[in-house]
Design an enzyme around this catalytic site. Structure first.
Site, PDB file in Angstrom:
ATOM      1  N   MET A  43      -4.412  -2.816  -8.861  1.00 42.68           N
ATOM      2  CA  MET A  43      -4.480  -3.351 -10.217  1.00 42.68           C
ATOM      3  C   MET A  43      -5.337  -4.622 -10.224  1.00 42.68           C
ATOM      4  O   MET A  43      -5.248  -5.444 -11.134  1.00 42.68           O
ATOM      5  CB  MET A  43      -3.075  -3.644 -10.760  1.00 42.68           C
ATOM      6  CG  MET A  43      -2.238  -2.375 -10.892  1.00 42.68           C
ATOM      7  SD  MET A  43      -0.919  -2.485 -12.109  1.00 42.68           S
ATOM      8  CE  MET A  43       0.018  -3.845 -11.474  1.00 42.68           C
ATOM      9  N   LEU A  53      -7.290  -9.171  -6.400  1.00 42.68           N
ATOM     10  CA  LEU A  53      -7.240  -8.797  -4.982  1.00 42.68           C
ATOM     11  C   LEU A  53      -7.020 -10.003  -4.069  1.00 42.68           C
ATOM     12  O   LEU A  53      -7.469 -11.111  -4.354  1.00 42.68           O
ATOM     13  CB  LEU A  53      -8.537  -8.085  -4.598  1.00 42.68           C
ATOM     14  CG  LEU A  53      -8.866  -6.830  -5.424  1.00 42.68           C
ATOM     15  CD1 LEU A  53     -10.150  -6.178  -4.909  1.00 42.68           C
ATOM     16  CD2 LEU A  53      -7.727  -5.825  -5.407  1.00 42.68           C
ATOM     17  N   HIS A 101      -4.808  -6.576  -0.033  1.00 44.86           N
ATOM     18  CA  HIS A 101      -5.610  -5.448  -0.510  1.00 44.86           C
ATOM     19  C   HIS A 101      -6.771  -5.175   0.459  1.00 44.86           C
ATOM     20  O   HIS A 101      -7.105  -4.021   0.729  1.00 44.86           O
ATOM     21  CB  HIS A 101      -6.216  -5.749  -1.885  1.00 44.86           C
ATOM     22  CG  HIS A 101      -5.209  -5.877  -2.987  1.00 44.86           C
ATOM     23  ND1 HIS A 101      -4.899  -7.076  -3.572  1.00 44.86           N
ATOM     24  CD2 HIS A 101      -4.443  -4.948  -3.613  1.00 44.86           C
ATOM     25  CE1 HIS A 101      -3.993  -6.891  -4.519  1.00 44.86           C
ATOM     26  NE2 HIS A 101      -3.690  -5.606  -4.557  1.00 44.86           N
TER      27      HIS A 101
END
Ligand code: PAF
Length: 284
Positions: free
Chosen positions: A33, A36, A40
């Site tokens: 989503m 970051l 991630h």
């Protein structure tokens, strides 16, 4: 500044992935989503070891946020995210708008019964329905050989494993270890909401889970370990505690009240101010 190719439509995503597959290349997907962080990027790094090409998606999915949750406030910054993805060796960013994912008249829902019901499923009604729906759509749209999700959202990972198995989606789901700050706090986009004082308290969540793991391994009962964990979070200064529970590692079934047998997972969710933190640890 490094740049990354960006697809905004399902058609463009499919054209690029189709071309790679035509050339015999394997594709991995990392759904996100955005907002970051290093966690991630560790998923992208793992994805790169699993396939020739990596697609990351950024979509703040409205259907997985409940009323009064932080959908509007959720941190967004596509330009920065795109640069991080390019630097991490990601090949394509899929960043659709809401209309591309939920066209007018959209009516389908998905309910992954069982594993999605306790814990976050109980605390955030509808959340896992939204997650299952968007993950099913992303995997069908992209058709990756492999999809990588973080173990930080452990219940989400188990829901996705169930979803992919039940719907015969031909993608292998890979779980990636939780990335942590030096003081143990699990990395999360929502850590950005913490005030400096809350950030000082936050590592107590991981510490309480680690202590619970030690106690379980020493043979202490689930009931006692859960009570001690809850008390530790209260003492540390957490506000509302949604849960601190020991569950079966695969189906997240309730364990106890005695000592554990087999693989278990300790999972916790608690608020610091308005920020809800979740974390979990394995006990085997
Ligand atoms: O973990 C997340 O970031 C989201 O829940 C996911 C899997 C990208 C679905 O929106």
């Amino acid at each position: 500044m490094t740049s990354i190719a960006t697809a905004r439509t399902v058609a463009d995503l499919r054209a690029q992935v189709g071309a790679w597959k035509q050339a015999g290349e394997r594709v991995a997907m990392v759904p996100t989503m955005g907002a970051l962080h290093e966690g991630h990027l560790s998923l992208i790094a793992l994805a790169r070891t699993e396939a020739d090409r990596v697609v990351a998606s950024i979509f703040v999915n409205p259907t997985q946020f409940g009323v009064g949750e932080d959908f509007d406030a959720y941190p967004r910054g596509e330009a920065r995210d795109a640069e991080l993805l390019a630097g991490a060796g990601c090949d394509l960013l899929f960043a659709p708008g809401v209309g591309e994912m939920y066209a007018p008249g959209f009516s389908t829902t998905i309910n992954v019964a069982g594993v999605s019901e306790p814990l976050d499923g109980a605390a955030r009604p509808g959340h896992f329905g939204g997650v299952a729906l968007i993950v099913a759509k992303l995997l069908i749209q992209c058709g990756p050989d492999v999809a990588v999700f973080g173990e930080k959202d452990y219940q989400q990972l188990q829901v996705i494993r169930r979803l992919v198995a039940d719907l015969d989606i031909p993608t292998r789901v890979v779980g990636a270890p939780t990335a942590r700050a030096a003081d143990g706090l699990a990395l999360s986009s929502r850590n950005a909401y913490l005030t400096p004082a809350e950030r000082e308290i936050a590592p107590a969540l991981a510490a309480a889970l680690a202590e619970a793991g030690r106690r379980l391994r020493a043979g202490e009962s689930v009931e006692r370990v859960e009570a001690t964990g809850l008390a530790a979070l209260e003492r540390a200064g957490f506000g509302k505690i949604d849960y601190f529970e020991v569950r079966g590692a695969g189906d997240l079934a309730r364990l106890g009240p005695g000592p554990i047998e087999g693989e278990a997972r300790i999972l916790a969710a608690a608020f610091l101010g308005r920020t809800r933190l979740i974390d979990n640890m394995a006990v085997g």
